[in-house]
Design a protein around this motif. Structure first.
Motif, PDB file in Angstrom:
ATOM      1  N   GLU A 152      40.251  56.115  42.718  1.00 43.71           N
ATOM      2  CA  GLU A 152      40.538  55.279  41.544  1.00 43.71           C
ATOM      3  C   GLU A 152      41.874  55.679  40.907  1.00 43.71           C
ATOM      4  OE1 GLU A 152      37.595  56.556  42.221  1.00 43.71           O
ATOM      5  OE2 GLU A 152      36.238  54.841  42.327  1.00 43.71           O
ATOM      6  N   ALA A 155      44.668  54.432  43.137  1.00 44.84           N
ATOM      7  CA  ALA A 155      44.864  52.982  43.070  1.00 44.84           C
ATOM      8  C   ALA A 155      45.526  52.583  41.752  1.00 44.84           C
ATOM      9  CB  ALA A 155      43.526  52.261  43.234  1.00 44.84           C
ATOM     10  N   ASP A 159      49.131  50.780  41.862  1.00 53.38           N
ATOM     11  CA  ASP A 159      49.220  49.335  41.670  1.00 53.38           C
ATOM     12  C   ASP A 159      48.121  48.875  40.704  1.00 53.38           C
ATOM     13  OD1 ASP A 159      49.396  46.596  41.910  1.00 53.38           O
ATOM     14  OD2 ASP A 159      49.552  46.588  44.087  1.00 53.38           O
ATOM     15  N   GLU A 161      47.919  46.261  38.766  1.00 56.09           N
ATOM     16  CA  GLU A 161      47.569  44.843  38.793  1.00 56.09           C
ATOM     17  C   GLU A 161      46.504  44.588  39.855  1.00 56.09           C
ATOM     18  OE1 GLU A 161      50.005  42.182  40.779  1.00 56.09           O
ATOM     19  OE2 GLU A 161      49.218  40.426  39.756  1.00 56.09           O
ATOM     20  N   TYR A 162      46.763  45.124  41.052  1.00 57.46           N
ATOM     21  CA  TYR A 162      45.802  44.919  42.131  1.00 57.46           C
ATOM     22  C   TYR A 162      44.467  45.593  41.811  1.00 57.46           C
ATOM     23  CZ  TYR A 162      43.743  44.734  46.762  1.00 57.46           C
ATOM     24  OH  TYR A 162      42.893  44.494  47.799  1.00 57.46           O
ATOM     25  N   THR A 164      43.064  45.996  38.996  1.00 60.28           N
ATOM     26  CA  THR A 164      42.311  45.150  38.075  1.00 60.28           C
ATOM     27  C   THR A 164      41.680  43.983  38.826  1.00 60.28           C
ATOM     28  OG1 THR A 164      44.031  45.629  36.477  1.00 60.28           O
ATOM     29  CG2 THR A 164      42.455  43.932  35.872  1.00 60.28           C
ATOM     30  N   VAL A 165      42.467  43.392  39.712  1.00 60.45           N
ATOM     31  CA  VAL A 165      41.993  42.219  40.446  1.00 60.45           C
ATOM     32  C   VAL A 165      40.763  42.548  41.288  1.00 60.45           C
ATOM     33  CG1 VAL A 165      42.594  40.680  42.351  1.00 60.45           C
ATOM     34  CG2 VAL A 165      44.194  41.012  40.489  1.00 60.45           C
ATOM     35  N   ILE A 166      40.750  43.742  41.910  1.00 63.58           N
ATOM     36  CA  ILE A 166      39.605  44.066  42.757  1.00 63.58           C
ATOM     37  C   ILE A 166      38.432  44.620  41.948  1.00 63.58           C
ATOM     38  CG2 ILE A 166      40.905  44.374  44.883  1.00 63.58           C
ATOM     39  CD1 ILE A 166      40.889  47.353  44.401  1.00 63.58           C
ATOM     40  N   GLY A 167      38.538  44.530  40.626  1.00 67.43           N
ATOM     41  CA  GLY A 167      37.381  44.823  39.791  1.00 67.43           C
ATOM     42  C   GLY A 167      37.255  46.261  39.339  1.00 67.43           C
ATOM     43  N   MET A 168      38.335  47.023  39.423  1.00 73.61           N
ATOM     44  CA  MET A 168      38.283  48.396  38.915  1.00 73.61           C
ATOM     45  C   MET A 168      38.397  48.385  37.397  1.00 73.61           C
ATOM     46  SD  MET A 168      40.595  51.125  40.944  1.00 73.61           S
ATOM     47  CE  MET A 168      40.209  51.289  42.663  1.00 73.61           C
ATOM     48  N   PRO A 169      37.657  49.259  36.712  1.00 76.50           N
ATOM     49  CA  PRO A 169      37.847  49.364  35.251  1.00 76.50           C
ATOM     50  C   PRO A 169      39.147  50.105  34.966  1.00 76.50           C
ATOM     51  CG  PRO A 169      36.142  50.887  35.992  1.00 76.50           C
ATOM     52  CD  PRO A 169      36.614  50.164  37.211  1.00 76.50           C
TER      53      PRO A 169
END
Lengths: 276, 254
Positions: A152, A155, A159, A161-162, A164-169
């Motif tokens: 985490e 990531a 990046d 933005e990415y 957030t998109v893949i659902g990471m808090p």
């Protein structure tokens, strides 16, 4: 020549340097890679306000600094994300506020007046055993959190933005990272001082960055370089009777500059710079 | 071939950005194995549309389903390829670690990547012909290679829908052709949506085109046959192309 290890204070100083290197090396790898050196500097100076309040209220200053450091870390993380204020502006404001509050509360404290200078550069030669234990606990905590959130942190640093998109808090992970930085700084302040914390968070990691592209190796190398800096710096400060914290910093900077210069020289002669 | 399944469905969707309407009454249906290019000016609502599909933004009005469910629930089945410019090229990370990131939605918080995850990442890199670069630092690769890695990251989770945001930005025409070839292959297994402000970036490989500027005007696949007849297009664009480059002209918006 090595008679200095006979002194208990020197043993403690070496041990403190080594333990501090573990925390600073690991966290420094993130600070340098994510380019949040200035946020870390801001947190470091803001926590000075907590030290002042600690003295004024008659509680352990480290406790005050911890509270203040964590609050300023979260405040910085949230205001830069949720408001339109530029990040460097927020850092500047919190930086100055913390230092000012620290100075005011220390001047309001009757009787015993602390030397502000000792918090800027710390005093690694007067580290008591209890403080060593505190740094060890911090090391264990950092190690555990980083092991748990390794992918985490990676990531979010790489990046956001990415992530957030893949659902990471993303925001919570980033704030957790800032809180770890704050804890590292606060624990280190007494030992090595505000300035040396920033130095140990940045110089070893950016030197290590010259040799590797891998986050785990970067952490390991940062810890190693940090330990070499503190060890060499302490020896030099003892032999030449110089201020220990400042000598550690200058040692690090000189080694850093030498390595960069040598690598530049080698690459200009056409030798490939291999990374691990 | 199975019956066409709706991958994305927008029904009368409205969205606002700071009280300005970003999307007005959007109706859109994307089916399995569609290859849709959405073009429109910057500020025309492309990002908002993508965010809604990804479940990061709720529309003010209207209904959106992705794979028959709420977008948030389907997010793990969407592969997303972001704009190139947002990452730090010097960041200490290699191709392998970047690709693994795509598996987060399946691995979950706190957990380590499993052997199965690693196998999927390997397969994804192989599909975009980047497996041999797995140990390279991401910034050392060329723009086209980086794009391939980001496509691999999106593919790692076996998506049913691949979303690409400005994929051809700062990629030279030869590499664009290669990337389109790759996307065309991927289309055999999933729906692909490509978003761009640059009309020249949307090639003949794209089956359908929609123009987005607050409202969406959809140009179906059959229009190619009409292209010589239609001399105007309404999206405010300025297009210069050599005659030998295949191009298409879209019908006037009604």
């Amino acid at each position: 020549m090595f008679d200095i290890f006979g002194y208990h204070f020197m043993q403690n100083a070496m041990l403190a340097g080594l333990l501090a290197s573990i925390a600073c090396g690991i966290i420094g790898a993130y600070v340098v890679s994510k380019k949040i050196v200035f946020i870390s500097g801001g947190i470091a100076h803001a926590s000075f306000g907590g030290i002042g309040i600690g003295y004024f209220l008659g509680i352990n200053p480290v406790l005050g600094a911890t509270g203040f450091g964590l609050i300023s870390a979260i405040a910085m993380g949230l205001t830069t994300r949720r408001t339109k204020l530029p990040e460097d502006t927020v850092i500047g404001i919190l930086w100055a506020t913390g230092m000012a509050l620290g100075a005011i509360f220390i001047s309001l404290t009757p009787g015993y007046t602390t030397n502000l200078f000792s918090y800027l550069f710390g005093n690694i030669l007067t580290v008591p055993d209890s403080e060593l234990l505190l740094i060890l606990v911090l090391d264990i905590l950092i190690f555990a959190v980083v092991a748990l959130l390794y992918k985490e942190f990676l990531a979010v640093s790489f990046d956001e933005e990415y992530s957030t998109v893949i659902g990471m808090p993303t925001e919570k992970i980033y704030l957790t990272m800032l809180c770890l930085i704050a804890l590292t700084i606060v624990v280190m302040i007494r030992v090595v001082g505000i300035i040396l914390v920033i130095a140990l968070l940045t110089i070893p990691a950016s030197l290590a960055r010259q040799f590797t592209n891998d986050m785990k190796k970067l952490m390991a190398l940062s810890v190693l370089f940090s330990a070499i800096f503190t060890f060499t710096g302490l020896m030099l400060s003892y032999w030449f009777d110089l201020a220990s914290g400042a000598t550690i910093i200058v040692t690090g900077v000189v080694i850093f500059a030498l390595v960069i210069a040598i690598r530049k020289l080698l690459s200009s002669r056409g030798l490939p710079s291999q990374k691990m | 071939m199975s019956v066409e399944k709706e991958v994305v469905k927008f029904e009368n969707v409205w969205a606002y950005y700071n009280s300005h309407p970003a999307l007005q009454d959007i109706n859109l249906a994307i089916h399995d194995r569609d290859f849709l290019g959405i073009i429109g000016p910057n500020g025309g609502g492309k990002t908002t549309l993508l965010k809604i599909i990804l479940g990061l933004l709720k529309p003010r009005r209207g209904k959106v389903t992705v794979l028959g469910k709420d977008p948030c629930e389907s997010r793990s089945q969407i592969g997303y390829v972001p704009q190139k410019s947002f990452f730090d090229k010097n960041f200490p990370i290699d191709v392998w670690q970047v690709t693994l990131m795509g598996l987060y939605s399946q691995t979950g918080l706190f957990r380590r990547y499993s052997c199965e995850d690693k196998k999927k990442a390997e397969e994804a890199l192989d599909r975009v012909s980047m497996l041999k670069y797995r140990n390279r630092q991401i910034g050392e690769l060329s723009g086209g290679q980086q794009k391939r890695v980001f496509i691999a990251r999106a593919l790692a989770s076996d998506p049913k829908l691949l979303l690409l945001d400005e994929p051809m930005e700062s990629v030279d025409p030869k590499v664009q052709g290669e990337l389109y070839g790759l996307l065309k292959e991927l289309q055999q297994e999933m729906a692909i949506v490509l978003v761009s402000h640059d009309v020249t970036a949307v090639s003949i490989y794209v089956d359908e085109i929609a123009c987005l500027n607050q409202t969406l005007v959809y140009h179906g696949p059959k229009e190619i046959s009409d292209e010589v007849l239609e001399g105007t297009y309404q999206c405010p664009i300025h297009l210069i192309a050599h005659g030998t480059i295949p191009h298409r002209v879209l019908k006037e918006h009604q």
